[in-house]
Scaffold this motif. Sequence first.
Motif, mmCIF file in Angstrom:
data_model
loop_
_atom_site.group_PDB
_atom_site.id
_atom_site.type_symbol
_atom_site.label_atom_id
_atom_site.label_comp_id
_atom_site.label_asym_id
_atom_site.label_seq_id
_atom_site.Cartn_x
_atom_site.Cartn_y
_atom_site.Cartn_z
ATOM 1 N N PHE A 74 -7.715 3.303 5.372
ATOM 2 C CA PHE A 74 -7.405 2.764 4.048
ATOM 3 C C PHE A 74 -8.585 2.981 3.111
ATOM 4 O O PHE A 74 -9.750 2.897 3.518
ATOM 5 C CB PHE A 74 -7.105 1.261 4.125
ATOM 6 N N PHE A 114 -4.921 -3.136 6.766
ATOM 7 C CA PHE A 114 -4.653 -3.356 5.340
ATOM 8 C C PHE A 114 -5.180 -4.713 4.882
ATOM 9 O O PHE A 114 -5.804 -4.824 3.810
ATOM 10 C CB PHE A 114 -3.153 -3.247 5.074
ATOM 11 N N TYR A 166 0.830 -1.197 0.000
ATOM 12 C CA TYR A 166 0.000 0.000 0.000
ATOM 13 C C TYR A 166 0.868 1.253 0.000
ATOM 14 O O TYR A 166 2.049 1.218 0.357
ATOM 15 C CB TYR A 166 -0.960 0.008 1.201
#
Length: 670
Positions: free
Chosen positions: A530, A481, A381
Motif C-alpha cells: 500500500f 490497509f 482503497y
Amino acid sequence: MQAAPSLIRRASLKRTIRPRMVFLIAVNVITILAFLNWRDRYVSKESIIKLMDDRVKAIFSPEREVSTAPETTSNFTGKAAYVSMVCLESDFLPVRALVHSIKLTEPANDIVVVVMHPIEDLQRNNLTTLGAKLVDTTTVKFDIDMSYLTDDEKEIESESEMAESEKSVNHESPSSEYERRQCRANVIQAWRLLEYDRILYMNPEMLVLENIDEVFQEPPFTATLELGGVIDESIMLLEPSMSVYKELKSVMVKAQHLPNEISYLNYFFKDIHPLNPLFNVKASYAEREYSRYFFQNAKVYNFEGTFKPWSFWFQGPKQWRRYFNERMTFAWRQMDYRVREKLGMDDPATIEWRNERGSEEICKSYLTSRVSLPERIMDRYSVLLATHSLRRQETLPLVIEQFLASPKVDKIFIIWHNKDQPISKNIQELLDSKKDQVVLLKQAFDSLNNRFNPVAEVRTGAVLISDDDVWAPIEDIELAFEAWRRQPDSLVGFAPRVDCLDPTDEMMKYCWPNKLNPHRYSIMLTKLMFMDANFLFLWRCSLPDLILKYVDDLINCEDIAVNFLISGVSSQPPLHIISPEVYDFGLEHGISSSPKHFAIRTECVQQITELFGRDTLVSARGSMSKYQNTDFLSSTWVDFLEVLREKEGHVAEFRDTEVIPADAFVSDEW
C-alpha cells in the motif's frame, strides 16, 4: 464633635491623592500619544483597517478584476526591471527557472538577479545565457532575535543544523532559519537599484506562467496581502530610493521581534496598494474557498513552504502535504526541462528518451481529467494490478475476483503494459460484467515506470500496488490497509529488504533483513504493498527524469527507487505486515530469477543513492501481525536472578554494533 478630626483627615488625604492621580494620568496620556505618533510614522491605522477589510471582503473574490488599481489610466513608460536574488546556495535552481519563465513571456523589461552568495562561473553563465543581468553585492547583516521562533521553526532549525554535517552529493545543503531570515531582510537591496524607475521584486521561489508586464502600471508601493492586511514581500512593485533603503534598515532593527509571518514593511509603508493574489498563488491556497479559481487563473506560482519541487525527494519536508500541489509541482519540473534544453545540459539520449517515453503527455492527461474529481476517499482503497505476460491471462480473473470479494476495494485498475498484447476472452468478459469496478488501462509503451503512473479515476487516498502473480489472504491485505491508514506516509507491505554497509569495502549493499543482527529493514518490495496515491504523481510527474530513465535502461529497481522517494519525502520507514500465506508464483521466470539479481540490486542501491543526492532510506525494526494471545511469562521471585543472568549475554549482544555476515549480500532464494 468626634467626627471632625476624621473629616479633616479625609480632606487631607484627598489633597494628597489628587496630585498623584493627575501626574499618573498625564504620564499615561503622554505615553499613549508618543506611541501613536511613532506608530503613525510607519503605519496608517486607517489604511491598515481598510486593507484588512478589503482583504476579507474582496481580494479573494473571483468576481474582482485582475487589476486592483484605482480606475485611473497609468501611463508609466520609464525604465523597469524584474528583480530576484541569489542569497543562499539553495536559491540558484529556483532562480534559474524563474528567469527562464519570465524570458519565455517576452517581457518588455530587464531581468536582474542580485547575487549575494558566491556562485560558480558556470552558474553565472547559465543565468546570463537565459537572459538575466547580474548585480553583485554583499549581504547586509542584521542582528536577528531568534528567541521568537515558534516550536515548528525551532524544530526545522535543529534539523537544518544536523543536515549541515551531511551535505548532499549533488544538491544544495539546507539553510538555517537564521540564514533564511537574513535573506528575507535583504529584500531591501532592491531599493538600491537606482538605474531603474520601477522594480518588480520577485522571490526566487516563484514561477511566471504568462506575461505580467501589466503589473508595472500599478502604483508603487504594490504588494499582495495576507489575511489581516499583512504584506507578503514575495512580489512587490517599488520605486528604488536610497533614502527609503536607509530608513528601511533602521526600521528593520526596531521590527526584528515581529513574528516570522509579519513583515517589517508593515511598519514602514503608510499606503499599501493590494496586488491581485493571482500574481502570488501558493499551494496553501488549496485550503481557501476559491481554490479552483486561483489555480485555473494563476499568473505566478509561489513555492513557499517546506515542499520544494527542486529538492523534495531528499529533504524530507515537514507538512509536505500542505505545501504540495500537483499543478504547481509539474509546472516547475517542465520549466526545469526547458531550462536544461536551452543550456544544453542533457545529452541526446536523455532528450530522445524524454520525448518518446517521458512523462509530459501522461501528466498533462492526468491533470486534465483530475480537475472535476472529489476529495479522496480514505476508508476504501484502489488496486493497481500490473500485468504483462500472455501466459498469466488465465489466472488474472481469479486474482481480480479475490480482490473484489473485499468491501474495502473501490476499483481495480489493470495496468496493461504490453499494448500489442490481445485481451483474452475471459478477461474481456470480466471487464464487461464488472465495468463499474474493473478498468483496463492500456499503456502507450512498456515500462516499469508505468506501475506508478498517476490514474485520474483513482478516488481513494490509498492504492494497493500488486503484481499479477502474488496472492495473500484478503484479511491480511485488509490488515495492511488499516495499518496504512494509521501510517499513510509509509509503504506498507509484506516483503522487506534492507540496505546495509559492507564493512569490507565501506559500500552500501542490498541485504536480507533476517541476516542482520539486530534485524531491521528499510525497503519494501512493491509486489504487494500500500502507498499514498499522491506518491504516484510525485514519482511520474515530479522526480527528475534521469531517475525514471535509469529504471527504463536497467529494466529493474523501480521498487528500490520508489522506496527512496517515499522515505525521502516523508522521513518515515516502511511498515512490514507479517503473513504466513503470501505466495509469489513468478519466481521461476521473473526479473528476480537471475543468479545475478542481488549484484544488480546492490548496484541499484548505489546508483540510486547518487541520483537522489543521498541515501534517503529509513530503517525500522518492528512489524505488525494479526492479534495473537500473549501475556507475561510467569515465574517465581527465586528464579528472577537466574533469568536476569541468563538474559545478560543477550543484552550485551544487542548493544554491540550491527553484525553483517557475508551471506547477507547473496540470494539463497533461487
